[in-house]
Enzyme design. Structure first.
Site, PDB file in Angstrom:
ATOM      1  N   TRP A   1       0.892  -1.156   0.000  1.00  0.00           N
ATOM      2  CA  TRP A   1       0.000   0.000   0.000  1.00  0.00           C
ATOM      3  C   TRP A   1       0.926   1.201   0.000  1.00  0.00           C
ATOM      4  O   TRP A   1       1.667   1.438   0.965  1.00  0.00           O
ATOM      5  CB  TRP A   1      -0.890  -0.003   1.237  1.00  0.00           C
ATOM      6  CG  TRP A   1      -1.887   1.114   1.248  1.00  0.00           C
ATOM      7  CD1 TRP A   1      -3.070   1.158   0.579  1.00  0.00           C
ATOM      8  CD2 TRP A   1      -1.795   2.342   1.970  1.00  0.00           C
ATOM      9  NE1 TRP A   1      -3.719   2.347   0.843  1.00  0.00           N
ATOM     10  CE2 TRP A   1      -2.959   3.091   1.701  1.00  0.00           C
ATOM     11  CE3 TRP A   1      -0.845   2.885   2.822  1.00  0.00           C
ATOM     12  CZ2 TRP A   1      -3.194   4.345   2.240  1.00  0.00           C
ATOM     13  CZ3 TRP A   1      -1.085   4.142   3.365  1.00  0.00           C
ATOM     14  CH2 TRP A   1      -2.246   4.858   3.078  1.00  0.00           C
TER      15      TRP A   1
ATOM     16  N   ASN B   1       7.238  -2.809   5.953  1.00  0.00           N
ATOM     17  CA  ASN B   1       5.924  -2.210   6.207  1.00  0.00           C
ATOM     18  C   ASN B   1       6.143  -1.058   7.171  1.00  0.00           C
ATOM     19  O   ASN B   1       6.853  -1.217   8.156  1.00  0.00           O
ATOM     20  CB  ASN B   1       5.014  -3.275   6.833  1.00  0.00           C
ATOM     21  CG  ASN B   1       3.743  -2.688   7.401  1.00  0.00           C
ATOM     22  OD1 ASN B   1       3.211  -1.717   6.860  1.00  0.00           O
ATOM     23  ND2 ASN B   1       3.260  -3.255   8.486  1.00  0.00           N
TER      24      ASN B   1
ATOM     25  N   LYS C   1     -19.284   5.063   3.754  1.00  0.00           N
ATOM     26  CA  LYS C   1     -19.432   3.876   2.908  1.00  0.00           C
ATOM     27  C   LYS C   1     -19.608   4.285   1.442  1.00  0.00           C
ATOM     28  O   LYS C   1     -19.027   3.687   0.552  1.00  0.00           O
ATOM     29  CB  LYS C   1     -20.655   3.051   3.338  1.00  0.00           C
ATOM     30  CG  LYS C   1     -20.435   2.200   4.571  1.00  0.00           C
ATOM     31  CD  LYS C   1     -19.608   0.974   4.254  1.00  0.00           C
ATOM     32  CE  LYS C   1     -19.033   0.330   5.503  1.00  0.00           C
ATOM     33  NZ  LYS C   1     -17.947   1.076   6.137  1.00  0.00           N
TER      34      LYS C   1
ATOM     35  N   HIS D   1     -27.392  25.298  10.199  1.00  0.00           N
ATOM     36  CA  HIS D   1     -26.249  26.119  10.587  1.00  0.00           C
ATOM     37  C   HIS D   1     -25.202  26.215   9.477  1.00  0.00           C
ATOM     38  O   HIS D   1     -24.072  26.619   9.741  1.00  0.00           O
ATOM     39  CB  HIS D   1     -25.619  25.553  11.875  1.00  0.00           C
ATOM     40  CG  HIS D   1     -26.551  25.601  13.048  1.00  0.00           C
ATOM     41  ND1 HIS D   1     -26.925  26.780  13.651  1.00  0.00           N
ATOM     42  CD2 HIS D   1     -27.215  24.623  13.696  1.00  0.00           C
ATOM     43  CE1 HIS D   1     -27.768  26.517  14.640  1.00  0.00           C
ATOM     44  NE2 HIS D   1     -27.974  25.215  14.681  1.00  0.00           N
TER      45      HIS D   1
ATOM     46  N   LYS E   1      -7.198  -2.643   4.030  1.00  0.00           N
ATOM     47  CA  LYS E   1      -8.066  -3.091   5.110  1.00  0.00           C
ATOM     48  C   LYS E   1      -7.531  -2.672   6.468  1.00  0.00           C
ATOM     49  O   LYS E   1      -8.284  -2.320   7.364  1.00  0.00           O
ATOM     50  CB  LYS E   1      -8.192  -4.616   5.033  1.00  0.00           C
ATOM     51  CG  LYS E   1      -9.117  -5.224   6.082  1.00  0.00           C
ATOM     52  CD  LYS E   1     -10.559  -4.908   5.777  1.00  0.00           C
ATOM     53  CE  LYS E   1     -11.514  -5.431   6.817  1.00  0.00           C
ATOM     54  NZ  LYS E   1     -12.771  -4.671   6.835  1.00  0.00           N
TER      55      LYS E   1
HETATM   56  O1  M6R Z   1      -9.266  -2.132  11.775  1.00  0.00           O
HETATM   57  P1  M6R Z   1      -9.890  -0.858  12.251  1.00  0.00           P
HETATM   58  O2  M6R Z   1     -11.286  -1.014  12.725  1.00  0.00           O
HETATM   59  O3  M6R Z   1      -9.027  -0.174  13.292  1.00  0.00           O
HETATM   60  O4  M6R Z   1      -9.912   0.082  10.987  1.00  0.00           O
HETATM   61  C1  M6R Z   1     -10.347   1.403  11.090  1.00  0.00           C
HETATM   62  C2  M6R Z   1     -10.608   2.001   9.735  1.00  0.00           C
HETATM   63  O5  M6R Z   1      -9.445   1.983   8.960  1.00  0.00           O
HETATM   64  C3  M6R Z   1     -11.733   1.264   8.987  1.00  0.00           C
HETATM   65  O6  M6R Z   1     -12.907   1.247   9.734  1.00  0.00           O
HETATM   66  C4  M6R Z   1     -12.002   1.954   7.647  1.00  0.00           C
HETATM   67  O7  M6R Z   1     -12.550   3.211   7.855  1.00  0.00           O
HETATM   68  C5  M6R Z   1     -12.920   1.086   6.768  1.00  0.00           C
HETATM   69  N1  M6R Z   1     -12.450   1.108   5.417  1.00  0.00           N
HETATM   70  C6  M6R Z   1     -14.324   1.558   6.740  1.00  0.00           C
HETATM   71  O8  M6R Z   1     -15.156   0.765   5.969  1.00  0.00           O
END
Ligand code: M6R
Length: 610
Positions: A74, A99, A482, A501, A605
């Site tokens: 990434w 990483n 989303k 507002h 992810k």
């Molecule tokens: O693994 P985590 O719950 O800590 O991840 C947090 C965010 O990166 C994650 O919720 C992100 O916003 C998702 N892509 C939302 O769908």
């Protein structure tokens, strides 16, 4: 953020590495690569794009060797191009997969260039590779060379290094980014997480921050940040499922939306005693707490916002819910906060991890609510709560979010009961209500049939607003997130009352406004907010419980262009049930637009960089 893997002493290492990368692809999918050690040096394959591109390259030009390293990227430093794909090499003596971010890479690069090093990529990683060449020239073993390099770099990182100088060893290190070693009878593996090695072993050593060392095919030599040799515990982790399949669904996200009744059921079962009463896996004395902090990112942050409403309403316990990446940098006043809860699907998001560590350093008790029970947050927090959503593969969080809300509601109920705010009867009512949640979620799935034909209009929109009040305000934020991340349509979530507002200025003819309503104390005011938007030309899409929708239609029959409903429920359950149409809306819009639903552009992810 990137996924790294290495193997030493494993026959046909490249096959196992590629399989490991498939399990790590959730961490990034801009480019990928594998290098194996050969008699004469390294054999490297890299490809830009998803892992299949690399698999294709390897199938036409196979890799042979029993020692190798792999990476799925990434992009942080340097664009998405082949030169920046890992493994990154220096002088054909060092190959690196990394990483994280080497924060002082610019200074290091300048001094290495001044010494004559030639760089072939824009990455901070290449600095590491050249530092290793230099360190190996000035030490007489790989372990010391690693210590020397670590003395020069700053930042958050995990890496695996393969060298021609020490072909029988790999060098490894971890600082704030996860890294684990996997033991088998014939070989040793290393990877970003235990899941990466799930096909070959369940015997795992989780490195602690500051750990570094070397591995050979039968030996692990680790030192801690002070350079002292350490023996870290070997943990036998639960068998990690094979590569999860879509089981007939078009996308993992679609499958995971449909798995939500099960995710809630399993989460509830793990927190329910034989009498159907809630119990927490570890005791928390809520009567002693003065205030809590919920720290999280993205969708988990939205769950935390909803959890805050519940904790304050049901337990009269103040909660601050904060975006983890901001929290420690604003030097918050912590006097009242007696427990900090990190909320994270992965348990690895660096922002959340660092916020929790900050709290621990300040003497605040920490707890983690995670979906991955072997994650760093779970291991580091004194107290951990697990959502039983199962592996979530789609980048967009769905079932883990649902399970997080479930646990946060249980926490609020237990806290409220302990603190004498909720009487026994109300507690039992809520317990009974929550036990019917899996069924209600199952029934609510039917809303997808109504949504499918609606999305063509939304897919054409340039922008969209989501409105909600109370616990449905965080759901409005979640709906907007989303839609943005999956279909690349600009969207904002607002509290219904906040529209007047300023944001109301955005409303013009045809702007889609998704209004989220339940039959709760806010309904009357929400209807007024939606009427105001309609009066200025908005196209209203109503996402509501049955009775809320009925009342809107009775009061203002022409208000909504489109209506999607879920069964009636207690207002406490409304943000959970109404999450389904919100998720389907984003999902079907993305499918209609033809975007990559499970791996949207620029995302990963698990985000393990700051
Ligand atoms: O693994 P985590 O719950 O800590 O991840 C947090 C965010 O990166 C994650 O919720 C992100 O916003 C998702 N892509 C939302 O769908």
């Amino acid at each position: 953020m990137c996924g790294i893997i290495g193997a030493i002493g494993y026959p046909n290492a490249a096959d196992a590495l590629l399989q490991g990368l498939r399990r790590l692809e959730y961490r990034g999918y801009d480019s990928a690569g594998i290098a194996v050690s050969t008699k004469t040096g390294f054999d490297v394959r890299r490809a830009v794009g998803k892992l299949n591109a690399l698999a294709e390259v390897i199938s036409t030009s196979p890799l042979k060797g029993n020692t190798g390293i792999g990476h799925t990227r990434w992009a942080t430093h340097g664009g998405v191009k082949i030169e920046n794909a890992h493994p990154i090499l220096a002088q054909d003596r060092v190959a690196v997969v990394h990483n994280g971010i080497i924060e002082n890479h610019r200074t290091l690069r300048k001094s290495l260039e001044a010494k004559g090093c030639k760089f072939t990529s824009d990455t901070d990683t290449e600095v590491l590779a050249h530092l290793f060449v230099d360190a190996m020239d000035n030490t007489d073993n790989l372990h010391d060379a690693t210590a020397k390099v670590l003395g020069q770099i700053e930042g958050a990182y995990a890496f695996v290094i393969m060298t021609t100088d020490y072909p029988d060893q790999l060098a490894i290190a971890r600082q704030a980014s996860p890294l684990a070693v996997g033991l088998t009878d014939e070989a040793i593996f290393v990877g970003s997480d235990a899941i990466a090695m799930g096909d070959v072993t369940q015997k795992i050593i989780f490195l602690k921050d500051g750990d570094y060392g070397t591995i050979s095919h039968d030996h692990v030599h680790l030192s801690d940040s002070d350079g002292q040799t350490v023996n870290r515990e070997v943990v036998v982790v639960a068998a990690s499922p094979g590569l999860v399949s879509k089981e007939g669904y078009h996308h993992f996200m679609e499958k995971e939306i449909h798995e939500q009744p099960d995710a809630v059921l399993h989460t509830l079962s793990a927190m329910t005693d034989s009498n159907g009463g809630f119990h927490l896996p570890q005791f928390i004395d809520f009567t002693k707490l003065t205030a809590m902090a919920y720290l999280a990112a993205g969708t988990s942050f939205h769950a935390g916002l909803i959890g805050r409403y519940w904790m304050e309403q049901l337990a009269d316990l103040p909660v601050v819910t904060e975006i983890a990446s901001e929290f420690r940098y604003r030097h918050p006043s912590l006097r009242q906060i007696s427990l900090a809860l990190g909320i994270s699907q992965s348990g690895e998001s660096l922002d959340t991890l660092m916020a929790l560590r900050y709290m621990a350093e300040k003497g605040v008790n920490t707890a983690a609510l995670v979906n991955v029970d072997t994650s760093t947050m779970a291991r580091e927090s004194g107290l951990h709560l697990i959502t039983r959503a199962g592996p979530e593969i789609g980048v967009a969080s769905t079932k883990s979010y649902m399970a997080q809300m479930t646990v946060l509601l249980i926490l609020a109920v237990v806290a409220g009961h302990q603190r004498g705010i909720i009487p026994d009867q109300r507690r039992q009512e809520i317990e009974a209500m929550l036990s019917s949640l899996p069924r209600l979620l199952g029934e609510s799935m039917a809303c997808s049939d109504t949504i499918k034909p609606m999305v063509a209009r939304l897919a054409k929109a340039k922008s969209c607003l989501y409105l909600g009040r109370g616990t449905l305000y965080p759901l409005a934020l979640e709906g907007a997130l989303k839609l943005k991340e999956l279909s690349y349509i600009h969207a904002e979530g607002y509290a219904g009352g906040e529209m007047k507002h300023g944001p109301i200025a955005l409303i013009e003819e045809g702007l889609p406004v998704v209004a989220i309503l339940a039959d709760d104390e806010h309904l009357g005011k929400m209807i007024s907010n939606v009427v105001e938007a309609k009066a200025r030309g908005a196209d209203i899409l109503l996402v509501a419980t049955d009775s809320a929708a009925r009342q809107v239609v009775e009061e203002s029959p022409e208000l909504a262009e489109m209506v999607v409903t879920v069964p009636d429920c207690d207002p406490l359950l409304a943000p959970l049930l109404l999450s389904l149409p919100i998720q389907f809306l984003a999902y079907f819009t993305a499918v209609h637009k033809g975007t990559d639903v499970d791996q949207p552009r620029n995302l990963a992810k698990s985000v393990t960089v700051e």
